[in-house]
Design a protein around this motif. Structure first.
Motif, PDB file in Angstrom:
ATOM      1  N   MET A 182      73.680  48.355  65.114  1.00  0.00           N
ATOM      2  CA  MET A 182      74.123  47.137  65.801  1.00  0.00           C
ATOM      3  C   MET A 182      74.106  47.303  67.317  1.00  0.00           C
ATOM      4  SD  MET A 182      76.901  45.104  63.467  1.00  0.00           S
ATOM      5  CE  MET A 182      77.984  46.450  63.011  1.00  0.00           C
ATOM      6  N   SER A 183      74.359  48.516  67.789  1.00  0.00           N
ATOM      7  CA  SER A 183      74.221  48.756  69.227  1.00  0.00           C
ATOM      8  C   SER A 183      72.775  48.532  69.658  1.00  0.00           C
ATOM      9  CB  SER A 183      74.659  50.184  69.564  1.00  0.00           C
ATOM     10  OG  SER A 183      76.031  50.369  69.341  1.00  0.00           O
ATOM     11  N   TYR A 187      77.891  48.877  48.126  1.00  0.00           N
ATOM     12  CA  TYR A 187      76.913  48.198  48.969  1.00  0.00           C
ATOM     13  C   TYR A 187      76.604  49.028  50.208  1.00  0.00           C
ATOM     14  CZ  TYR A 187      80.190  46.891  52.696  1.00  0.00           C
ATOM     15  OH  TYR A 187      81.055  46.927  53.754  1.00  0.00           O
ATOM     16  N   ALA A 188      75.551  48.647  50.879  1.00  0.00           N
ATOM     17  CA  ALA A 188      75.188  49.245  52.165  1.00  0.00           C
ATOM     18  C   ALA A 188      74.460  48.175  52.969  1.00  0.00           C
ATOM     19  CB  ALA A 188      74.337  50.495  51.966  1.00  0.00           C
ATOM     20  N   ALA A 189      73.922  48.566  54.122  1.00  0.00           N
ATOM     21  CA  ALA A 189      73.276  47.591  54.997  1.00  0.00           C
ATOM     22  C   ALA A 189      72.006  48.173  55.595  1.00  0.00           C
ATOM     23  CB  ALA A 189      74.234  47.157  56.107  1.00  0.00           C
ATOM     24  N   ALA A 190      71.127  47.270  55.996  1.00  0.00           N
ATOM     25  CA  ALA A 190      69.837  47.621  56.591  1.00  0.00           C
ATOM     26  C   ALA A 190      69.572  46.684  57.761  1.00  0.00           C
ATOM     27  CB  ALA A 190      68.734  47.516  55.542  1.00  0.00           C
ATOM     28  N   PRO A 191      68.558  46.965  58.579  1.00  0.00           N
ATOM     29  CA  PRO A 191      68.248  46.081  59.704  1.00  0.00           C
ATOM     30  C   PRO A 191      67.828  44.681  59.261  1.00  0.00           C
ATOM     31  CG  PRO A 191      67.189  48.216  59.974  1.00  0.00           C
ATOM     32  CD  PRO A 191      67.724  48.189  58.582  1.00  0.00           C
ATOM     33  N   LYS A 193      77.212  54.504  57.191  1.00  0.00           N
ATOM     34  CA  LYS A 193      76.855  55.455  58.231  1.00  0.00           C
ATOM     35  C   LYS A 193      75.571  54.996  58.936  1.00  0.00           C
ATOM     36  CE  LYS A 193      75.741  60.335  59.051  1.00  0.00           C
ATOM     37  NZ  LYS A 193      75.531  61.672  58.434  1.00  0.00           N
ATOM     38  N   GLY A 194      75.635  54.916  60.246  1.00  0.00           N
ATOM     39  CA  GLY A 194      74.486  54.472  61.032  1.00  0.00           C
ATOM     40  C   GLY A 194      74.501  53.002  61.393  1.00  0.00           C
ATOM     41  N   VAL A 195      75.403  52.218  60.779  1.00  0.00           N
ATOM     42  CA  VAL A 195      75.463  50.795  61.100  1.00  0.00           C
ATOM     43  C   VAL A 195      75.906  50.575  62.544  1.00  0.00           C
ATOM     44  CG1 VAL A 195      76.788  48.692  60.646  1.00  0.00           C
ATOM     45  CG2 VAL A 195      75.732  49.911  58.758  1.00  0.00           C
ATOM     46  N   SER A 239      82.423  52.194  66.162  1.00  0.00           N
ATOM     47  CA  SER A 239      82.612  53.566  65.681  1.00  0.00           C
ATOM     48  C   SER A 239      83.517  53.620  64.462  1.00  0.00           C
ATOM     49  CB  SER A 239      83.187  54.442  66.801  1.00  0.00           C
ATOM     50  OG  SER A 239      84.538  54.098  67.080  1.00  0.00           O
ATOM     51  N   ARG A 240      84.382  52.626  64.298  1.00  0.00           N
ATOM     52  CA  ARG A 240      85.319  52.622  63.185  1.00  0.00           C
ATOM     53  C   ARG A 240      84.657  52.236  61.854  1.00  0.00           C
ATOM     54  NH1 ARG A 240      90.381  49.360  65.994  1.00  0.00           N
ATOM     55  NH2 ARG A 240      90.931  50.945  67.549  1.00  0.00           N
ATOM     56  N   ILE A 241      83.515  51.539  61.916  1.00  0.00           N
ATOM     57  CA  ILE A 241      82.912  51.006  60.693  1.00  0.00           C
ATOM     58  C   ILE A 241      82.501  52.118  59.728  1.00  0.00           C
ATOM     59  CG2 ILE A 241      80.962  49.679  59.780  1.00  0.00           C
ATOM     60  CD1 ILE A 241      81.161  47.916  62.261  1.00  0.00           C
ATOM     61  N   PRO A 242      81.742  53.134  60.157  1.00  0.00           N
ATOM     62  CA  PRO A 242      81.388  54.202  59.215  1.00  0.00           C
ATOM     63  C   PRO A 242      82.595  54.999  58.730  1.00  0.00           C
ATOM     64  CG  PRO A 242      79.945  54.230  61.143  1.00  0.00           C
ATOM     65  CD  PRO A 242      81.097  53.327  61.457  1.00  0.00           C
ATOM     66  N   GLN A 243      83.654  55.037  59.533  1.00  0.00           N
ATOM     67  CA  GLN A 243      84.861  55.738  59.113  1.00  0.00           C
ATOM     68  C   GLN A 243      85.530  55.023  57.943  1.00  0.00           C
ATOM     69  OE1 GLN A 243      87.339  56.077  62.607  1.00  0.00           O
ATOM     70  NE2 GLN A 243      85.705  56.963  63.845  1.00  0.00           N
TER      71      GLN A 243
END
Length: 426
Positions: free
Chosen positions: A369-370, A285-289, A363-365, A353-357
């Motif tokens: 969210m920021s 899975y991945a995420a989008a705006p 990557k980019g989430v 910062s931990r989420i993409p790790q």
């Protein structure tokens, strides 16, 4: 924010009355008692890391007491009716701060934290903790919403995966078009909301169209849930279930499980789902705006639970120390966040910062969210009528989901809320 439906709304309404609100500094401290009593929902497992870390730095043990999520607000009020709540610190949904202030159950934190919180907490969270010029709670968590998608289901349908940049934000119609293609290629359900019909998640539908949160006026006690934007949002919401791209059957608790099982192509849900999704075997899975209505505004839900100090606590010093650690100390705030976002600016940056790790697909989430917290986040209204607004609006969305006509449901909601609000104004 994980929302809930409350019954017996007349209970709180009938109890609203002006009470004196003590300053934390005036509360007696109990120096001999080294146990801090914290009250919330559930078994407190998600807060155990915070409790353990706080005990290490302070020597103060935490005793946690919880009730079912749906019972939290009424139980808090009932505990304070006795004159001795047995609570030092409790979880506070910030939308109930006006009501809790009127009931006199929140200690005033203004002198303790207003100056200290500057530059440390998101200003909007401090604003959300403030009522009638007083800071009445310590913001602990934050929230946002993402559009999760199943990469395998989209690839099977020949659908290009959505982008992660805010510039790639899709309209609701674009999302539904892709969802229907995924269904045609074998997905059981095309689209769903994690919280299905709850105010926190669906407020954005009317706000994106310019219809507002359902209340207006200086005191936010003028009902406005039957304007054209609300009707338009209601018609759209009803249509996604009527045409089958969304399913009427699953509850909010079931939607994440459907996504993990690969049966759902698109899911709008909170960042607290990420840790669980990452553990799901075979889930790609991945995420989008978060989507928006064409011609409308891009808006996203935000905020989450705060910590409040009980007005009748005899452990004021320890309670303040705990709030300071969980809210203003970066290390404490990171631990407190758990699977949530943090209201502490530096802690939130570390959490994101931990989420993409943890998952390269995301990557980019963190950047997304920021951006959402800074640019598109909206908050629920701080009205003394929020209890009624949340319960009755949620019921109206549920009725529409199950086939009721928005053109009839929202005018009926308008009348019912107006009758209810009259008792508050009186």
């Amino acid at each position: 924010m994980m929302s809930y439906r409350l019954g017996r709304r007349g209970f709180l309404t009938g109890m609203l009355g002006v009470s004196s609100l003590p300053l934390v500094g005036s509360l007696p401290a109990r120096a001999q008692d080294k146990t801090l009593r914290v009250f919330g929902y559930g078994d407190g497992a998600g807060l155990k890391g915070l409790f353990d870390a706080f005990e290490k730095v302070s020597g103060v043990k935490v005793a946690y007491e919880g009730v079912p999520f749906a019972d939290l607000q009424n139980t808090i009020v009932q505990r304070f009716r006795t004159g001795n709540s047995g609570i030092d610190v409790f979880l506070v949904d910030p939308t109930y701060i006006p009501t809790f202030s009127k009931l006199g159950i929140l200690a005033d934190l203004t002198s303790a934290f207003v100056e200290k919180s500057k530059g440390i907490l998101f200003p909007s969270d401090v604003q959300g903790a403030t009522y009638n010029g007083k800071m009445l709670s310590m913001p602990m968590w934050e929230s946002s919403q993402l559009l999760y998608f199943n990469k395998k289901l989209l690839a099977k349908a020949g659908v290009e995966a959505p982008g992660i940049s805010p510039d790639a934000r899709m309209t609701w119609d674009q999302v539904l078009e892709l969802a229907k293609k995924a269904q045609a290629a074998g997905a059981e359900i095309g689209f769903g909301f994690e919280q299905v019909d709850r105010y926190y998640q669906l407020q954005v539908l009317t706000e994106s169209l310019g219809g507002g949160p359902g209340v207006k006026g200086d005191d936010l006690l003028t009902v406005d849930v039957a304007n054209e934007a609300w009707l338009q949002a209601g018609r759209w919401y009803g249509s996604i279930f009527a045409d089958g791209v969304a399913s009427r059957g699953p509850t909010g608790q079931e939607m994440p499980d459907l996504f993990k099982a690969g049966r759902l192509a698109f899911l709008v849900g909170g960042p607290w789902l990420i840790a669980d999704f990452n553990k799901a075997e075979g889930l790609d899975y991945a995420a989008a705006p978060h989507p928006y209505f064409a011609g409308g505004n891009a808006v996203t839900p935000s905020e989450s639970f705060h910590l409040g100090v009980a007005a009748d606590t005899t452990n004021a010093d320890q309670a303040l120390e705990f709030l300071n650690y969980a809210g203003l100390d970066k290390d404490g705030a990171v631990v407190a966040a758990g699977t949530n976002l943090s209201a502490n600016i530096e802690a939130n940056a570390e959490v994101l910062s931990r989420i993409p790790q943890q998952n390269p697909n995301l990557k980019g989430v963190d950047t997304l969210m920021s951006y959402e917290l800074a640019k598109t986040a909206i908050r629920r209204p701080r009205t003394l009528g929020y209890l009624q607004l949340e319960e009755l609006v949620t019921r109206a969305w549920s009725d529409i989901r199950n086939g009721s006509d928005a053109a009839q449901t929202f005018p009926q909601l308008q009348s019912e809320l107006e009758r209810s609000f009259k008792r508050i104004k009186a």
